[in-house]
Scaffold this active site. Structure first.
Site, PDB file in Angstrom:
ATOM      1  N   THR A 213       0.869  -1.192   0.000  1.00 27.95           N
ATOM      2  CA  THR A 213       0.000   0.000   0.000  1.00 27.95           C
ATOM      3  C   THR A 213       0.898   1.232   0.000  1.00 27.95           C
ATOM      4  OG1 THR A 213      -1.848  -1.008   1.131  1.00 27.95           O
ATOM      5  CG2 THR A 213      -1.540   1.338   1.525  1.00 27.95           C
TER       6      THR A 213
ATOM      7  N   ARG B 178     -14.757  -5.691  -0.245  1.00 27.55           N
ATOM      8  CA  ARG B 178     -14.128  -5.325   1.029  1.00 27.55           C
ATOM      9  C   ARG B 178     -13.394  -3.975   0.879  1.00 27.55           C
ATOM     10  NH1 ARG B 178      -8.626  -4.001   2.589  1.00 27.55           N
ATOM     11  NH2 ARG B 178      -8.354  -4.537   4.760  1.00 27.55           N
ATOM     12  N   VAL B 179     -13.571  -3.111   1.841  1.00 30.01           N
ATOM     13  CA  VAL B 179     -12.841  -1.845   1.859  1.00 30.01           C
ATOM     14  C   VAL B 179     -12.093  -1.766   3.181  1.00 30.01           C
ATOM     15  CG1 VAL B 179     -13.030   0.673   1.838  1.00 30.01           C
ATOM     16  CG2 VAL B 179     -14.528  -0.695   0.376  1.00 30.01           C
ATOM     17  N   GLY B 180     -10.818  -1.425   3.107  1.00 25.89           N
ATOM     18  CA  GLY B 180     -10.004  -1.327   4.323  1.00 25.89           C
ATOM     19  C   GLY B 180      -9.963   0.088   4.857  1.00 25.89           C
TER      20      GLY B 180
ATOM     21  N   THR C 231      -0.511   2.054   6.965  1.00 22.65           N
ATOM     22  CA  THR C 231      -0.465   0.824   6.167  1.00 22.65           C
ATOM     23  C   THR C 231      -0.441  -0.370   7.105  1.00 22.65           C
ATOM     24  OG1 THR C 231       0.831  -0.513   4.637  1.00 22.65           O
ATOM     25  CG2 THR C 231       2.062   1.068   5.963  1.00 22.65           C
ATOM     26  N   GLY C 232      -1.123  -1.424   6.736  1.00 24.63           N
ATOM     27  CA  GLY C 232      -1.153  -2.611   7.587  1.00 24.63           C
ATOM     28  C   GLY C 232      -2.534  -3.230   7.563  1.00 24.63           C
TER      29      GLY C 232
ATOM     30  N   GLY D  17      -5.897  -3.377   7.622  1.00 24.45           N
ATOM     31  CA  GLY D  17      -6.881  -2.307   7.557  1.00 24.45           C
ATOM     32  C   GLY D  17      -7.991  -2.444   8.571  1.00 24.45           C
TER      33      GLY D  17
HETATM   34  N1  ASP Z   1      -4.261  -1.017   4.956  1.00 27.82           N
HETATM   35  C1  ASP Z   1      -4.507  -1.598   3.678  1.00 27.82           C
HETATM   36  C2  ASP Z   1      -5.871  -2.244   3.674  1.00 27.82           C
HETATM   37  O1  ASP Z   1      -6.224  -2.853   4.656  1.00 27.82           O
HETATM   38  C3  ASP Z   1      -3.515  -2.615   3.283  1.00 27.82           C
HETATM   39  C4  ASP Z   1      -2.076  -2.259   3.518  1.00 27.82           C
HETATM   40  O2  ASP Z   1      -1.772  -1.196   4.008  1.00 27.82           O
HETATM   41  O3  ASP Z   1      -1.192  -3.041   3.192  1.00 27.82           O
HETATM   42  O4  ASP Z   1      -6.541  -2.193   2.681  1.00 27.82           O
END
Ligand code: ASP
Length: 305
Positions: free
Chosen positions: A173, A201-203, A224-225, A227
């Site tokens: 991301t 799905r939405v993060g 980021t991580g 979500g």
């Molecule tokens: N945070 C993003 C999500 O959950 C994914 C990511 O940051 O790697 O969509």
């Protein structure tokens, strides 16, 4: 004084995919994105222009999980999410579940500028893009052989829980935060979400306050991580709130969130933030996070571990 920080995702390194040559390519991609933002900040560009330019550059790079080269859903398609926020007036634009818009962050900027709404998703968002004359591209355009292979592996070796993708955080991301010479802050984030996600799905990334937030009075944040955890903790806004109501320092607020609260809850990832004074804080609770930063008074740095 201006400042810019970018990330290209946090997580465990994609093992098979990762070599010294590949590391150099990631570093090069980060350097180019940083430069795209810097060129604007050292001229007349605003923080908002800089974060849009940096994120567009990362969306165009197939190595990162945003735009070209984004991860695939469980059904093998790409669904893209992005958000951008202007800390000078709290205006924001967000888009999600896009299948045919090449640079989601640019559409998010147009949502911000239009001003009628903050968050557009799916078909409606793509109709808005068409009205603006933004060319629709085929979903196939975003798909790289690596992402097909990643999905195949995920589906052949699903981990415990809902999906293996949730056991090993996604990686790639992208996001940017900036402060321009006038003291305005901005944040932008763009993603394909989590590999193997359920379609629809939405993060956190496109959700204002969760994955993206900017307010000149406090800070600008891009996360980021996992979500789902960043949504539950309203993470980006939580950092700003600690500054606003608790008078915490930016580094203490980020440390408490990323290294204490999120891991306690089981959430992994990281974030980048810039304060009103241009202080940059980047932190993760994962083995790695692609990140880079610069300020007008200090040279650029690019780090992975
Ligand atoms: N945070 C993003 C999500 O959950 C994914 C990511 O940051 O790697 O969509």
């Amino acid at each position: 004084m201006y400042a810019l920080a970018i990330h290209g995702g946090a997580g465990a390194l994609p093992r098979a995919h990762y070599t010294a040559a590949r590391e150099a390519e990631y570093r090069d991609g980060l350097a180019r994105a940083l430069d795209a933002g810097r060129q604007l900040l050292q001229g007349e560009g605003s923080a908002l222009d800089a974060v849009e330019a940096a994120v567009s550059s990362l969306e165009d790079n197939p190595l990162f999980n945003a735009g070209l080269g984004a991860v695939l859903t469980a059904t093998g398609t790409v669904e893209l999410d992005a958000a951008i926020m202007d800390g000078s007036n709290l205006r924001a634009g967000a888009v999600a579940v896009l299948r045919h818009v090449r640079n989601p962050i640019q559409l998010a900027r147009r949502v911000l500028e239009d001003g009628a709404h903050v968050f557009l998703v799916g078909e409606g968002a793509e109709r808005f893009a068409a009205e603006l004359g933004i060319e629709a591209v085929s979903n196939e355009l975003f798909i790289t052989p690596y992402r097909r292979e990643q999905l195949r592996e995920l589906q052949q070796h699903p981990g415990p829980g809902a999906s293996a993708a949730l056991d090993e955080p996604p990686f790639g991301t992208v996001g940017a935060v900036a402060r321009d010479r006038r003291g305005n802050l901005a944040a932008a984030t763009s993603t394909g979400g989590t590999a193997g996600k359920r379609p629809g799905r939405v993060g956190d990334s496109p959700v204002i306050g969760a994955g993206t937030y900017a307010d000149n009075a406090t800070c600008a944040v891009s996360t980021t991580g996992h979500g789902e955890w960043f949504l539950r903790t309203v993470q980006a806004y939580d950092i700003a709130a600690r500054l606003r109501y608790g008078a915490a320092s930016l580094s203490d607020a980020v440390k408490e969130a990323v290294s204490e609260r999120l891991p306690r809850l089981g959430g992994s990832g990281g974030l980048i933030a810039v304060g009103r004074d241009g202080q940059i804080v980047m932190r993760r609770n994962t083995p790695a996070m692609f990140r880079a930063s610069l300020r007008s008074d200090s040279p650029p740095s690019i780090d992975i571990y």
